[in-house]
Design an enzyme around this catalytic site. Sequence first.
Site, PDB file in Angstrom:
ATOM      1  N   ASP A   1      -5.295   2.152  10.421  1.00  0.00           N
ATOM      2  CA  ASP A   1      -6.792   2.060  10.562  1.00  0.00           C
ATOM      3  C   ASP A   1      -6.809   1.611  12.119  1.00  0.00           C
ATOM      4  O   ASP A   1      -6.846   2.365  13.042  1.00  0.00           O
ATOM      5  CB  ASP A   1      -7.044   0.918   9.579  1.00  0.00           C
ATOM      6  CG  ASP A   1      -8.570   0.434   9.739  1.00  0.00           C
ATOM      7  OD1 ASP A   1      -9.391   1.075  10.377  1.00  0.00           O
ATOM      8  OD2 ASP A   1      -9.104  -0.436   8.966  1.00  0.00           O
TER       9      ASP A   1
ATOM     10  N   GLY B   1       0.899  -1.341   0.075  1.00  0.00           N
ATOM     11  CA  GLY B   1       0.085   0.191   0.056  1.00  0.00           C
ATOM     12  C   GLY B   1       0.896   1.245  -0.112  1.00  0.00           C
ATOM     13  O   GLY B   1       0.123   2.407  -0.545  1.00  0.00           O
TER      14      GLY B   1
ATOM     15  N   PHE C   1     -14.001   3.293   4.075  1.00  0.00           N
ATOM     16  CA  PHE C   1     -13.090   2.479   3.074  1.00  0.00           C
ATOM     17  C   PHE C   1     -12.539   3.325   2.057  1.00  0.00           C
ATOM     18  O   PHE C   1     -13.420   3.739   0.981  1.00  0.00           O
ATOM     19  CB  PHE C   1     -14.008   1.156   2.700  1.00  0.00           C
ATOM     20  CG  PHE C   1     -12.793   0.241   1.877  1.00  0.00           C
ATOM     21  CD1 PHE C   1     -12.003  -0.542   2.827  1.00  0.00           C
ATOM     22  CD2 PHE C   1     -12.588   0.219   0.687  1.00  0.00           C
ATOM     23  CE1 PHE C   1     -11.095  -1.700   2.106  1.00  0.00           C
ATOM     24  CE2 PHE C   1     -11.664  -0.591   0.146  1.00  0.00           C
ATOM     25  CZ  PHE C   1     -10.969  -1.561   0.744  1.00  0.00           C
ATOM     26  N   VAL C   2     -11.108   3.471   1.733  1.00  0.00           N
ATOM     27  CA  VAL C   2     -10.532   4.365   0.745  1.00  0.00           C
ATOM     28  C   VAL C   2      -9.943   3.470  -0.074  1.00  0.00           C
ATOM     29  O   VAL C   2      -9.353   2.320   0.068  1.00  0.00           O
ATOM     30  CB  VAL C   2      -9.802   5.476   1.397  1.00  0.00           C
ATOM     31  CG1 VAL C   2     -10.636   6.586   2.347  1.00  0.00           C
ATOM     32  CG2 VAL C   2      -8.706   4.819   2.402  1.00  0.00           C
TER      33      VAL C   2
ATOM     34  N   LYS D   1      -6.988   6.881  10.188  1.00  0.00           N
ATOM     35  CA  LYS D   1      -8.455   6.639  10.504  1.00  0.00           C
ATOM     36  C   LYS D   1      -8.425   6.554  12.044  1.00  0.00           C
ATOM     37  O   LYS D   1      -8.644   5.477  12.520  1.00  0.00           O
ATOM     38  CB  LYS D   1      -8.941   5.367   9.941  1.00  0.00           C
ATOM     39  CG  LYS D   1      -9.635   5.149   8.541  1.00  0.00           C
ATOM     40  CD  LYS D   1     -10.398   3.954   8.343  1.00  0.00           C
ATOM     41  CE  LYS D   1     -10.156   3.456   6.883  1.00  0.00           C
ATOM     42  NZ  LYS D   1     -10.652   2.071   6.651  1.00  0.00           N
TER      43      LYS D   1
ATOM     44  N   ASP E   1      -6.071  -0.568  -1.934  1.00  0.00           N
ATOM     45  CA  ASP E   1      -6.669  -1.399  -2.895  1.00  0.00           C
ATOM     46  C   ASP E   1      -7.974  -1.911  -2.360  1.00  0.00           C
ATOM     47  O   ASP E   1      -8.278  -1.788  -1.158  1.00  0.00           O
ATOM     48  CB  ASP E   1      -5.747  -2.501  -3.111  1.00  0.00           C
ATOM     49  CG  ASP E   1      -5.614  -3.507  -1.875  1.00  0.00           C
ATOM     50  OD1 ASP E   1      -5.377  -3.053  -0.638  1.00  0.00           O
ATOM     51  OD2 ASP E   1      -5.898  -4.643  -2.010  1.00  0.00           O
TER      52      ASP E   1
HETATM   53  P1  IMP Z   1      -4.489  -1.605  10.319  1.00  0.00           P
HETATM   54  O1  IMP Z   1      -3.248  -2.458  10.811  1.00  0.00           O
HETATM   55  O2  IMP Z   1      -5.847  -1.932  10.737  1.00  0.00           O
HETATM   56  O3  IMP Z   1      -4.008  -0.152  10.994  1.00  0.00           O
HETATM   57  O4  IMP Z   1      -4.207  -1.454   8.795  1.00  0.00           O
HETATM   58  C1  IMP Z   1      -3.413  -1.033   8.012  1.00  0.00           C
HETATM   59  C2  IMP Z   1      -3.469  -1.753   6.711  1.00  0.00           C
HETATM   60  O5  IMP Z   1      -4.744  -2.096   6.340  1.00  0.00           O
HETATM   61  C3  IMP Z   1      -3.144  -0.702   5.939  1.00  0.00           C
HETATM   62  O6  IMP Z   1      -1.675  -0.831   5.557  1.00  0.00           O
HETATM   63  C4  IMP Z   1      -3.939  -1.081   4.497  1.00  0.00           C
HETATM   64  O7  IMP Z   1      -3.207  -2.013   3.683  1.00  0.00           O
HETATM   65  C5  IMP Z   1      -5.215  -1.700   5.079  1.00  0.00           C
HETATM   66  N1  IMP Z   1      -6.243  -0.635   5.109  1.00  0.00           N
HETATM   67  C6  IMP Z   1      -6.951  -0.107   6.198  1.00  0.00           C
HETATM   68  N2  IMP Z   1      -7.842   0.880   5.880  1.00  0.00           N
HETATM   69  C7  IMP Z   1      -7.974   0.626   4.429  1.00  0.00           C
HETATM   70  C8  IMP Z   1      -8.812   1.346   3.440  1.00  0.00           C
HETATM   71  O8  IMP Z   1      -9.700   1.922   3.900  1.00  0.00           O
HETATM   72  N3  IMP Z   1      -8.776   0.784   2.172  1.00  0.00           N
HETATM   73  C9  IMP Z   1      -7.798  -0.078   1.877  1.00  0.00           C
HETATM   74  N4  IMP Z   1      -6.818  -0.598   2.722  1.00  0.00           N
HETATM   75  C10 IMP Z   1      -6.990  -0.358   3.855  1.00  0.00           C
END
Ligand code: IMP
Length: 182
Positions: A105, A46, A155-156, A134, A162
């Site tokens: 996230d 990403g 969701f982006v 987020k 992706d």
């Molecule tokens: P976390 O571990 O929940 O903080 O998520 C991190 C990873 O989840 C990011 O590096 C993204 O690859 C994926 N992710 C989180 N939110 C989104 C979204 O809205 N769209 C696409 N990928 C996301």
Amino acid sequence: MLDLKISDLKPLFTEDELQKRIKEIADELNDFYKDEEVYLISVLKGSVFFAIDLSKHLTMPVCMEFIRLSSYGHGFKSTGKVNAVDISLPDLNGKNVLIVEDIIDTGLTAKFLLDFIDLNFKTKSTKFCSLLDKKISRQTDVDADYHGFVIDNKFVVGYGLDYLGFYRNLPYIGYVENADKK
Ligand code: IMP
């Protein structure tokens, strides 16, 4: 057949808005690190667009490293479990480490990586830089030292982000309306 079309995306950040903000973050990083060497760790897949655009504005010596983690399952939600696909890194003892992510996230990926670096190396500094944040979805106490934009729990996709592996190549970021209801 993908159930999400490009025309389903609502605009969130244009290419110009992204590039302007990325330059501002790079200016902050240039101010902070001055001429010190930096190990920039881009989390694949990403963050690759962000890491590359950001790095082009950095004026100190930068060593780029790429690691691969995954936490998103098949669709709009995090699996809640971080999977280290490839986390081979050079010796980071005594180095300035800058982790570059596309989005925080839940914060589980960030926490996993920060703990991994903390356990394995005694760095000179470790900073976390995420293009999007987020904040509202956070399940850990980690925070980005640098971020581009704080966004709602949407969701982006685009600019590295992706949907089922698609749409990372879009130069802008859009969001999916009512993704939580899908
Ligand atoms: P976390 O571990 O929940 O903080 O998520 C991190 C990873 O989840 C990011 O590096 C993204 O690859 C994926 N992710 C989180 N939110 C989104 C979204 O809205 N769209 C696409 N990928 C996301």
